[in-house]
Design an enzyme around this catalytic site. Structure first.
Site: not given
Length: 507
Positions: A292, A420, A449
Site C-alpha cells: 500500500s 482493490d 486490499h
C-alpha cells in the site's frame, strides 16, 4: 388403693342402668361421654371467644381445580383437551421442521452460489512483462504464477475480503528485537528484527550471507499487523532474513520531532536501507518489499536512486500508484468507511505526540486534527506543511509512485488485485510498467486490499502473495548471483588474456 378409670364399677353411668343391663364385651364397658357441668351460655361464650376471627382472602385467582374440579369435568372434555394440545404441539413441530428445512435449503443455495462465483473467478494470474531472457527464466521458476488463482468461496467481494482478512487472519507468534535508528534530521524510526535464540524450537540461525529483506508496511501499519508477521515468518522459511521498517509514530515508534512521514518522503527509507546493508555486509542480496503506502514510498525511492540503490530487487503490493485517483475513490460509497478508519488511526498516532506540535505556527493546524474525518483533512492540517507542499492536490500529484516507474533500474515485482477498493486498477500505470523491462506486473481478479485470501493457508494463514513473493525473490537472487559469477569469470578471463597478450608482445 384407688380404682382404675377402666374398672367396671367406675364405668357405670350413675343412676341410669343396673349392672345386669350394661352391654359387656370382653370385659370392657361402653360408655357415653358426658359434658362437664358448665352452663350452656358460658360454654357458648367461651367457644365464641376462642374461635378464629374471619380473614379475608387475598385477591388471587383461584386455581382451575378450585373453580372446576376435575371430577366434575366430563371425561369427553378431558380427552378432547389433550387431543387439542397434542395437535398444537404437532403443528409447532411441523412449523419448526419446515423452518429448519428452509434454512438448510437457503444455506445450501447460498453456499452453492458462493462456490459457483468463486469458481467463475478462478483463473491464472495475469502477467505483464518484457519478454527478456532474465524475466522468462525467473517467471518460469515460479509455479504459483502458472496455476489458477482460486479465491475462497464467500471471499470474492472486495469489501468482505478486505475486512475479514484484516480481522480474522491469525497472527504468527514471533518475538521481536527492536532497534531505534536516529536519522540525519534529528528524528528516529524503529526497526524490528525477528529474535530467535540459537536452536530455539529446532530453528537454526540464518547464515551471515542470507539475503536481507526490508519490509515497509502500509499507512499506519507496522510490525504488529498480521500480513507483516506472516511475511516475516515466510521469509525465514525461504532462507531470507527480514526486518520491519516502522515509520515514525507507527507500531509505537518514537516521535521526537514535529514530523511524521509522507507518501513522498524517502529520506528515512534511504537511511534504513543503508543501515541494514551495513549490519549485514556479507549478505548475498539486499531486498525490499512494500504494501500500500509503503509500496508507494518504496517505488518513489527506487525512482530517485535509479541504478545507485544498494537494493538488488523489490516487491510492490496493492500500490495506490496514482494518489489523486486513489483518494478520489475513497470518497465514494462504502470506501468512505476505509477513509474514516484510516483517518481515525492517524488521529490516534498524532494524539500520542500532539505536544510536539504545540505552538507550531500557521499553516500548521494541530488543533483541527481531532475534527479530521478523512485522510485528506489530516494531510491538510499536518502532512503537507511538514514537507513543503502548498496544497493537498499538489501533494497527491507529486507523490504518486506512477511517476517513478520509468526510472526503476532493478528487478521489481508489482502485484495488484483488480478489485482493490483502496488501490483501484484505474490508478495502475499499465503502460509505464509495460515499457520498463525491469518491472513485472501480476494481476488477480480478486484479492481486495491486503487480502488475497487464497491458497492452502486460507482463510486464516498467510496471504497468497507470500508464496509468490518469495518464489520470485529467491529466483531473482539466484539469477543475479549467476550473472555476477559469470561477470566475475569473464572479467578474470579477460584479465588473464590481457596478461597473456602482454607477455607475448613483450617476448
Amino acid at each position: 388403693m384407688g380404682h382404675s378409670m377402666f374398672d367396671r364399677s367406675s364405668c357405670i353411668r350413675r343412676g341410669s342402668q343396673s349392672h345386669a343391663d350394661l352391654p359387656v364385651r370382653r370385659g370392657f364397658t361402653f360408655i357415653t361421654a358426658q359434658p362437664r357441668p358448665l352452663p350452656t351460655a358460658a360454654r357458648d361464650c367461651v367457644q365464641h371467644l376462642i374461635s378464629p376471627l374471619p380473614v379475608k382472602a387475598p385477591p388471587i385467582a383461584p386455581r382451575r381445580e378450585a373453580l372446576v374440579p376435575l371430577s366434575l369435568l366430563p371425561r369427553a372434555n378431558v380427552t378432547s383437551s389433550f387431543a387439542a394440545l397434542a395437535s398444537g404441539m404437532a403443528q409447532a413441530s411441523a412449523t419448526a421442521n419446515l423452518f429448519a428445512a428452509v434454512v438448510a435449503v437457503g444455506t445450501g443455495l447460498l453456499g452453492a452460489v458462493a462456490w459457483l462465483d468463486a469458481k467463475r473467478k478462478t483463473e491464472k494470474p495475469g502477467l505483464q512483462y518484457a519478454p527478456t531472457e532474465f524475466n522468462k527464466r525467473v517467471l518460469s521458476a515460479c509455479p504459483s504464477l502458472h496455476i489458477p488463482y482460486a479465491p475462497l468461496p464467500f471471499m470474492t467481494n472486495p469489501h468482505v475480503e478486505t475486512i475479514l482478512a484484516a480481522k480474522t487472519r491469525v497472527k504468527p507468534q514471533l518475538r521481536m528485537r527492536r532497534e531505534i535508528l536516529r536519522t540525519a534530521d534529528g528524528g528516529c524510526v524503529a526497526l524490528d528484527w525477528e529474535y530467535i535464540e540459537h536452536g530455539e524450537g529446532g530453528q537454526k540461525s540464518l547464515p551471515e550471507d542470507a539475503p536481507v529483506l526490508v519490509l515497509l508496511p502500509g499507512l499506519t501499519g507496522g510490525s504488529g499487523d498480521s500480513y507483516i508477521l506472516h511475511a516475516m515468518q515466510s521469509a525465514r522459511q525461504a532462507g531470507i532474513r527480514a526486518v520491519v521498517f516502522n515509520s515514525r509514530g507507527t507500531a509505537d515508534s518514537p516521535v521526537i520531532t514535529p514530523q511524521f512521514y509522507s507518501a513522498s518522503f524517502t529520506g528515512d527509507t534511504r537511511e534504513v536501507i543503508a543501515h541494514v546493508g551495513r549490519c549485514y555486509p556479507h549478505s548475498r542480496a539486499l531486498l525490499a518489499a512494500g504494501w500500500s503506502l509503503g509500496a508507494n514510498i518504496l517505488l518513489r525511492y527506487l525512482g530517485e536512486e535509479g541504478a545507485a540503490t544498494p537494493l538488488r530487487a523489490a516487491v510492490s503490493m496493492c500500490n495506490p500508484f496514482n494518489l489523486s485517483v486513489s483518494n478520489q475513490g475513497l470518497t465514494r460509497g462504502f470506501n468512505r468507511i476505509y477513509d474514516l478508519n484510516l483517518a481515525r488511526s492517524l488521529q490516534r498516532i498524532f494524539a500520542k505526540h500532539a505536544l510536539l506540535w504545540t505552538g507550531m505556527p500557521p499553516p500548521f493546524r494541530p488543533d483541527e486534527v481531532p475534527l479530521a474525518s478523512t485522510i485528506r483533512e489530516f494531510d491538510d492540517c499536518i502532512t503537507i506543511h511538514s514537507f513543503g507542499w502548498r496544497t493537498v492536490d499538489e501533494y497527491y500529484r507529486g507523490s504518486s509512485s506512477s511517476l517513478s516507474v520509468p526510472r526503476i533500474a532493478i528487478p521489481t515485482l508489482c502485484i495488484q488485485a483488480l478489485d482493490d477498493p483502496i488501490a483501484p486498477k484505474e490508478a495502475t500505470p499499465f503502460a509505464a510498467l509495460r515499457e520498463n523491462s525491469n518491472c513485472v506486473l501480476v494481476m488477480t481478479l480478486t484479492g481486495g486490499h491486503l487480502g488475497w485470501v487464497a491458497g492452502p493457508d486460507a482463510p486464516f494463514g498467510a496471504p497468497w502473495t507470500d508464496k509468490v513473493m518469495f518464489e520470485w525473490l529467491n529466483n531473482v537472487v539466484l539469477e543475479l548471483m549467476q550473472a555476477d559469477l559469470q561477470a566475475t569469470t569473464d572479467s578474470q578471463l579477460a584479465d588473464l588474456m590481457n596478461v597473456t597478450t602482454s607477455a607475448k608482445m613483450t617476448a
